[in-house]
Motif scaffolding. Structure first.
Motif, PDB file in Angstrom:
ATOM      1  N   HIS A 139     -14.517  15.777  50.684  1.00 19.49           N
ATOM      2  CA  HIS A 139     -13.849  16.115  49.422  1.00 19.49           C
ATOM      3  C   HIS A 139     -14.373  17.435  48.874  1.00 19.49           C
ATOM      4  O   HIS A 139     -13.602  18.317  48.471  1.00 19.49           O
ATOM      5  CB  HIS A 139     -14.073  14.990  48.417  1.00 19.49           C
ATOM      6  CG  HIS A 139     -13.698  15.342  47.020  1.00 19.49           C
ATOM      7  ND1 HIS A 139     -14.648  15.566  46.033  1.00 19.49           N
ATOM      8  CD2 HIS A 139     -12.495  15.531  46.423  1.00 19.49           C
ATOM      9  CE1 HIS A 139     -14.040  15.863  44.901  1.00 19.49           C
ATOM     10  NE2 HIS A 139     -12.724  15.844  45.108  1.00 19.49           N
ATOM     11  N   ALA A 140     -15.696  17.600  48.867  1.00 19.07           N
ATOM     12  CA  ALA A 140     -16.284  18.821  48.324  1.00 19.07           C
ATOM     13  C   ALA A 140     -15.899  20.048  49.147  1.00 19.07           C
ATOM     14  O   ALA A 140     -15.745  21.143  48.607  1.00 19.07           O
ATOM     15  CB  ALA A 140     -17.807  18.687  48.273  1.00 19.07           C
ATOM     16  N   LEU A 173      -8.878  29.410  49.892  1.00 16.29           N
ATOM     17  CA  LEU A 173     -10.028  28.773  50.553  1.00 16.29           C
ATOM     18  C   LEU A 173     -10.187  29.224  51.999  1.00 16.29           C
ATOM     19  O   LEU A 173     -11.305  29.437  52.473  1.00 16.29           O
ATOM     20  CB  LEU A 173      -9.862  27.252  50.505  1.00 16.29           C
ATOM     21  CG  LEU A 173     -10.932  26.408  51.216  1.00 16.29           C
ATOM     22  CD1 LEU A 173     -12.303  26.616  50.575  1.00 16.29           C
ATOM     23  CD2 LEU A 173     -10.541  24.932  51.187  1.00 16.29           C
ATOM     24  N   TYR A 174      -9.083  29.406  52.718  1.00 15.50           N
ATOM     25  CA  TYR A 174      -9.152  29.644  54.164  1.00 15.50           C
ATOM     26  C   TYR A 174      -9.052  31.131  54.475  1.00 15.50           C
ATOM     27  O   TYR A 174      -8.032  31.763  54.222  1.00 15.50           O
ATOM     28  CB  TYR A 174      -8.021  28.896  54.873  1.00 15.50           C
ATOM     29  CG  TYR A 174      -8.091  27.401  54.697  1.00 15.50           C
ATOM     30  CD1 TYR A 174      -8.936  26.630  55.471  1.00 15.50           C
ATOM     31  CD2 TYR A 174      -7.316  26.762  53.720  1.00 15.50           C
ATOM     32  CE1 TYR A 174      -9.011  25.258  55.301  1.00 15.50           C
ATOM     33  CE2 TYR A 174      -7.384  25.395  53.542  1.00 15.50           C
ATOM     34  CZ  TYR A 174      -8.232  24.649  54.333  1.00 15.50           C
ATOM     35  OH  TYR A 174      -8.311  23.297  54.152  1.00 15.50           O
ATOM     36  N   HIS A 236     -15.516  29.456  50.255  1.00 18.91           N
ATOM     37  CA  HIS A 236     -15.578  28.307  49.360  1.00 18.91           C
ATOM     38  C   HIS A 236     -15.937  28.746  47.939  1.00 18.91           C
ATOM     39  O   HIS A 236     -16.848  29.564  47.747  1.00 18.91           O
ATOM     40  CB  HIS A 236     -16.607  27.292  49.868  1.00 18.91           C
ATOM     41  CG  HIS A 236     -16.462  25.941  49.269  1.00 18.91           C
ATOM     42  ND1 HIS A 236     -17.017  25.625  48.051  1.00 18.91           N
ATOM     43  CD2 HIS A 236     -15.802  24.830  49.698  1.00 18.91           C
ATOM     44  CE1 HIS A 236     -16.715  24.364  47.763  1.00 18.91           C
ATOM     45  NE2 HIS A 236     -15.990  23.870  48.731  1.00 18.91           N
ATOM     46  N   PRO A 237     -15.252  28.219  46.926  1.00 17.05           N
ATOM     47  CA  PRO A 237     -15.509  28.667  45.554  1.00 17.05           C
ATOM     48  C   PRO A 237     -16.899  28.302  45.047  1.00 17.05           C
ATOM     49  O   PRO A 237     -17.371  28.902  44.074  1.00 17.05           O
ATOM     50  CB  PRO A 237     -14.425  27.945  44.736  1.00 17.05           C
ATOM     51  CG  PRO A 237     -14.023  26.776  45.563  1.00 17.05           C
ATOM     52  CD  PRO A 237     -14.156  27.221  46.985  1.00 17.05           C
ATOM     53  N   ASP A 290     -20.868  37.164  47.379  1.00 16.28           N
ATOM     54  CA  ASP A 290     -20.573  36.883  48.783  1.00 16.28           C
ATOM     55  C   ASP A 290     -19.185  37.366  49.158  1.00 16.28           C
ATOM     56  O   ASP A 290     -18.979  37.994  50.196  1.00 16.28           O
ATOM     57  CB  ASP A 290     -20.647  35.365  49.048  1.00 16.28           C
ATOM     58  CG  ASP A 290     -22.076  34.853  49.002  1.00 16.28           C
ATOM     59  OD1 ASP A 290     -22.977  35.698  49.035  1.00 16.28           O
ATOM     60  OD2 ASP A 290     -22.263  33.626  48.923  1.00 16.28           O
ATOM     61  N   THR A 291     -18.203  37.087  48.295  1.00 12.55           N
ATOM     62  CA  THR A 291     -16.825  37.461  48.585  1.00 12.55           C
ATOM     63  C   THR A 291     -16.672  38.969  48.588  1.00 12.55           C
ATOM     64  O   THR A 291     -16.000  39.539  49.433  1.00 12.55           O
ATOM     65  CB  THR A 291     -15.878  36.842  47.548  1.00 12.55           C
ATOM     66  OG1 THR A 291     -16.093  35.436  47.535  1.00 12.55           O
ATOM     67  CG2 THR A 291     -14.439  37.145  47.874  1.00 12.55           C
TER      68      THR A 291
END
Length: 297
Positions: A139-140, A173-174, A236-237, A290-291
């Motif tokens: 889920h996470a 996300l991907y 991932h956020p 990171d992003t």
């Protein structure tokens, strides 16, 4: 939405199969079709041109496995495409759509999911990609913005195909979204061939085609793919960049259901998964950094 027939799939594969690809000499003759002619494919597969024409028009009735294998050989179909061709050949000419009861995960699948604990991300998926169950880590990892208990209620179950094509959270996300999008569509097509009378599946495909131009374009390409193992590159956020592999465990008790397990591909991704599953989190600023680094790279 009408699901695919044997004739439409054969035509799509004939159109993309050039004479050069299969070693057929054309002696420089100008051709008016993009791929093989019907009579060329029929001759190479050992059937009459008239019979093959009826196949493409879905008017040939029952088709033998030997004919299907011969056509798959000439068209150079891969194993997933060949399976899909056999599935389509076994469809009734006028399928009667059926609305099944909501799917339920088999107790043994849930026991296996529980045995993985909350540190190995895993999700149980139904025939149409609905989340039937997930552990805290699963889920996470793939549905952090959703209610953890939503798979318990068939009316609220997350649909991975809907999330993938209609939810902006999933699009963000991907990092390898384009690659995974083709796999999702190809697997839906393979499933549709296995279950031609599934009304819920037909409705899902129709909804996605109406609401997502990307899905509609990919569906029109008529690609077929199995979904067993591959890479998932995430942004991932909460924990930033994560590179993982997914692998699917098929369930003998419920063959339409899949237990999808996610494993880290490198040490930094393993650390990110540990942070995600132990409750320790990056701050938003760290995720942003990171992003930004990835974008500059």
């Amino acid at each position: 939405m009408e699901l695919e027939s044997l004739g439409t799939f054969l035509k799509s594969r004939r159109d993309r199969t050039t004479p050069e690809r299969i070693g057929l000499r054309t002696f420089g003759v100008t051709r008016r079709v993009p791929g093989l002619r019907r009579e060329e494919l029929a001759q190479l597969a050992g059937v009459s041109a008239g019979y093959y024409t009826r196949l493409e028009q879905d008017q040939a009735g029952t088709v033998s496995a030997q004919v299907i294998d011969a056509l798959a050989r000439v068209l150079q179909l891969d194993p997933a495409e060949t399976t899909h061709l056999h599935n389509l050949a076994g469809q009734p000419s006028v399928p009667r759509m059926v609305r099944d009861e909501p799917e339920q995960p088999h107790p043994r699948v849930l026991t296996l999911l529980t045995s993985l604990g909350d540190t190995m991300p895993a999700v149980v998926l139904g025939r149409r990609g609905d989340v039937l169950a997930w552990n805290r880590a699963g889920h996470a990892l793939v549905g952090e913005h959703l209610d953890f208990t939503s798979p318990d209620d068939p009316e609220r179950r997350p649909s991975i195909p809907r999330l993938f094509f209609l939810d902006p959270h999933a699009r963000d996300l991907y990092r390898n979204w384009d690659e995974l999008a083709r796999v999702h569509v190809g697997y839906l097509r393979l499933t549709a061939g296995r279950h031609p009378t599934d009304a819920r599946l037909a409705e899902l495909i129709g909804e996605l085609a109406m609401r997502s131009s990307t899905f509609a374009t990919l569906w029109a390409a008529a690609e077929v793919a199995d979904c067993t193992v591959g890479p998932m590159d995430l942004r991932h956020p909460t924990v930033g960049r994560v590179d993982i592999d997914y692998q699917v465990w098929l369930q003998p008790d419920s063959p339409d259901h899949r237990l999808e397990v996610y494993t880290a591909r490198d040490a930094s991704s393993a650390d990110a998964l540990r942070l995600l599953t132990t409750g320790t989190r990056h701050t938003p600023a760290m995720v942003e950094s990171d992003t930004a680094e990835e974008t500059r790279a």
